[in-house]
Enzyme design. Structure first.
Site, PDB file in Angstrom:
ATOM      1  N   HIS A   1       4.550  -3.998 -12.779  1.00 25.82           N
ATOM      2  CA  HIS A   1       5.933  -3.862 -13.469  1.00 25.82           C
ATOM      3  C   HIS A   1       6.578  -5.039 -13.740  1.00 25.82           C
ATOM      4  O   HIS A   1       6.199  -6.061 -13.142  1.00 25.82           O
ATOM      5  CB  HIS A   1       6.637  -3.145 -12.169  1.00 25.82           C
ATOM      6  CG  HIS A   1       8.142  -2.757 -12.667  1.00 25.82           C
ATOM      7  ND1 HIS A   1       8.413  -2.215 -14.270  1.00 25.82           N
ATOM      8  CD2 HIS A   1       9.166  -2.432 -11.990  1.00 25.82           C
ATOM      9  CE1 HIS A   1       9.642  -1.585 -13.964  1.00 25.82           C
ATOM     10  NE2 HIS A   1      10.032  -1.769 -12.812  1.00 25.82           N
TER      11      HIS A   1
ATOM     12  N   GLY B   1       0.616   6.087  -8.864  1.00 29.29           N
ATOM     13  CA  GLY B   1      -0.704   5.865  -8.134  1.00 29.29           C
ATOM     14  C   GLY B   1      -1.810   6.961  -7.943  1.00 29.29           C
ATOM     15  O   GLY B   1      -2.860   6.845  -7.965  1.00 29.29           O
TER      16      GLY B   1
ATOM     17  N   SER C   1       4.683  31.965 -31.012  1.00 31.67           N
ATOM     18  CA  SER C   1       5.211  32.947 -31.862  1.00 31.67           C
ATOM     19  C   SER C   1       6.223  32.628 -32.807  1.00 31.67           C
ATOM     20  O   SER C   1       6.806  31.655 -32.725  1.00 31.67           O
ATOM     21  CB  SER C   1       6.069  34.108 -30.721  1.00 31.67           C
ATOM     22  OG  SER C   1       7.239  33.511 -30.658  1.00 31.67           O
TER      23      SER C   1
ATOM     24  N   TYR D   1       0.781  -1.345   0.054  1.00 30.78           N
ATOM     25  CA  TYR D   1       0.082   0.074  -0.131  1.00 30.78           C
ATOM     26  C   TYR D   1       0.775   1.389  -0.058  1.00 30.78           C
ATOM     27  O   TYR D   1       1.069   2.086   0.677  1.00 30.78           O
ATOM     28  CB  TYR D   1      -0.958  -0.053   1.293  1.00 30.78           C
ATOM     29  CG  TYR D   1      -2.275   0.602   1.074  1.00 30.78           C
ATOM     30  CD1 TYR D   1      -3.236   0.226   0.351  1.00 30.78           C
ATOM     31  CD2 TYR D   1      -2.412   1.703   1.832  1.00 30.78           C
ATOM     32  CE1 TYR D   1      -4.467   0.812  -0.075  1.00 30.78           C
ATOM     33  CE2 TYR D   1      -3.532   2.698   1.372  1.00 30.78           C
ATOM     34  CZ  TYR D   1      -4.619   2.227   0.529  1.00 30.78           C
ATOM     35  OH  TYR D   1      -5.744   3.150   0.670  1.00 30.78           O
ATOM     36  N   GLY D   2       1.675   1.433  -1.054  1.00 33.58           N
ATOM     37  CA  GLY D   2       2.952   2.407  -1.023  1.00 33.58           C
ATOM     38  C   GLY D   2       2.367   3.382  -2.274  1.00 33.58           C
ATOM     39  O   GLY D   2       1.620   4.333  -2.293  1.00 33.58           O
TER      40      GLY D   2
ATOM     41  N   ALA E   1      12.355  -4.284  -4.393  1.00 32.39           N
ATOM     42  CA  ALA E   1      13.243  -4.779  -3.595  1.00 32.39           C
ATOM     43  C   ALA E   1      12.155  -5.191  -2.468  1.00 32.39           C
ATOM     44  O   ALA E   1      12.694  -6.485  -1.948  1.00 32.39           O
ATOM     45  CB  ALA E   1      14.141  -3.623  -2.787  1.00 32.39           C
ATOM     46  N   GLY E   2      11.138  -4.991  -2.145  1.00 34.00           N
ATOM     47  CA  GLY E   2      10.088  -5.389  -1.284  1.00 34.00           C
ATOM     48  C   GLY E   2       9.662  -6.808  -1.912  1.00 34.00           C
ATOM     49  O   GLY E   2       9.346  -7.976  -0.926  1.00 34.00           O
TER      50      GLY E   2
ATOM     51  N   GLU F   1       7.479  27.950 -17.274  1.00 33.89           N
ATOM     52  CA  GLU F   1       6.651  28.174 -18.551  1.00 33.89           C
ATOM     53  C   GLU F   1       6.344  26.607 -19.046  1.00 33.89           C
ATOM     54  O   GLU F   1       5.453  26.287 -19.412  1.00 33.89           O
ATOM     55  CB  GLU F   1       7.252  28.788 -19.495  1.00 33.89           C
ATOM     56  CG  GLU F   1       6.565  29.137 -20.502  1.00 33.89           C
ATOM     57  CD  GLU F   1       7.426  30.171 -21.576  1.00 33.89           C
ATOM     58  OE1 GLU F   1       6.953  30.483 -22.577  1.00 33.89           O
ATOM     59  OE2 GLU F   1       8.504  30.792 -21.014  1.00 33.89           O
TER      60      GLU F   1
END
Length: 347
Positions: free
Chosen positions: A124, A153, A270, A38-39, A101-102, A248
């Site tokens: 991913h 997300g 322009s 839940y990141g 990594a998790g 801009e």
């Protein structure tokens, strides 16, 4: 699928018109979608799915910031919010949305809950594509699918709440049940995709890693810094240098490019700006093309994955990351940017 002409190349895409939400709900009516993590992507995908009427639960560690965030977002402990193992056991579709990594760290635990007929969902292609480095090798009797929203997300959720959608890619790595395709498209529609285009896990991660290091983040910061430095060295104030380099572009021009294309923007600026842009864009392309070719080769060879895994696995990674981000945040350019943002009307 609808066939769309993309610059002379025909591609098949899935739209909401041909695969409406009602069809997605019917496909997944007997499924329990367990979102592990839940990141970054987890909250947006989970909340969109819930609001669209799907059966969603969250798997997180108790006594963590993300657990508390899930509670704050309305997920109820013991009903729709569980420890990771319990959520994985309950889920028929497991959305594996932890960091790369998790995912590597949790994989030995999670794979125990991938019983026959379940679906393992990624946003991913990293873990599967670089399996020799990650060790993520799913069992043969589960579907392995991917929906990758083309944005954060946070953006996915904001666009959903605005009644819009964020385009996503989808892929099937393994179809064990014969239902992988309808499952993945239904999930793509459910998370709030504007339309879906098909890819594979390898192409998704190759394009994603190239984009993040290139025009989406790495290259754009490098170009910002170079132009800002040139203007400052030539006597321009921080405010002027930032406005001409970043403000801009992000506040005025990029929204027009998003709505109508770069060619339209060129035609509606322009004549002096037109001439300069047309004269110089190919020089910038020629200067950066070798860098992008080098970058893609590094991604394809697995070098970027190896560097990410090695770096993100270090015990002091978070401290080093914070220091690098502090250096960016405290640079004159982004300090000037903070001041400029405060001066925007309505702030």
């Amino acid at each position: 699928m609808a066939t769309i002409n993309f610059g002379g190349v025909l591609e098949d895409v899935v739209t909401r018109e041909e695969f409406p939400m009602e069809k997605a709900r019917e496909v997944l009516k007997n499924e329990t979608i367990a979102i592990i993590g839940y990141g970054v992507q987890g909250p947006g995908q989970a909340l969109n799915l819930k609001d669209n009427g799907f059966n969603v639960i969250i798997g997180q560690r108790k006594d963590s910031k993300t657990w508390d965030k899930a509670v704050a977002d309305g997920w109820v402990p013991g009903k729709t919010l569980f420890e990771i193992e319990e959520a994985a056991q309950k889920g028929t579709i497991i959305q594996f949305l932890l960091s790369d990594a998790g995912q590597i760290s949790l994989w030995p635990t999670l794979k125990q809950y991938l019983t026959p007929g379940k679906a393992l969902y990624f946003s991913h292609g990293f873990g599967i594509t670089y399996k020799d480095q990650t060790g993520i090798i799913p069992p043969a009797d589960v579907d392995v699918i991917l929906v990758a929203p083309k944005g954060s997300g946070t953006s996915l959720r904001r666009l959903f709440l605005a009644g819009q959608g964020l385009n996503s890619s989808f892929a099937i790595f393994q179809d064990a049940t014969g239902k992988a395709r309808e499952r993945v498209i239904a999930l793509g529609i459910g998370v709030g995709s504007g339309y879906l285009f098909e890819t594979d896990f390898k192409k998704e991660v190759f394009s994603d890693l190239t984009g993040e290091r290139g025009t989406l983040m790495g290259c754009i910061q490098g170009i910002f810094a170079a132009q800002y430095e040139t203007l400052r060295r030539n006597g321009h104030s921080p405010s002027e240098a930032f406005n001409e380099t970043v403000e801009e572009l992000t506040q005025s021009l990029m929204p027009l490019v998003a709505e109508n294309g770069m060619d339209w923007m060129y035609a509606n600026c322009s004549t002096t700006a037109q001439r300069g842009a047309l004269d110089w864009w190919k020089k910038f392309k020629d200067a950066t093309q070798p860098v992008f070719d080098e970058l893609y080769a590094s991604v394809a060879a697995g070098k970027e994955a190896a560097r990410s895994i090695a770096s993100n696995s270090q015990a002091d990674y978070r401290e080093k990351l914070n220091e690098e981000l502090r250096e960016l945040r405290e640079s004159e350019m982004w300090q000037a940017g903070a001041a400029v943002r405060k001066l925007r009307p309505g702030k």
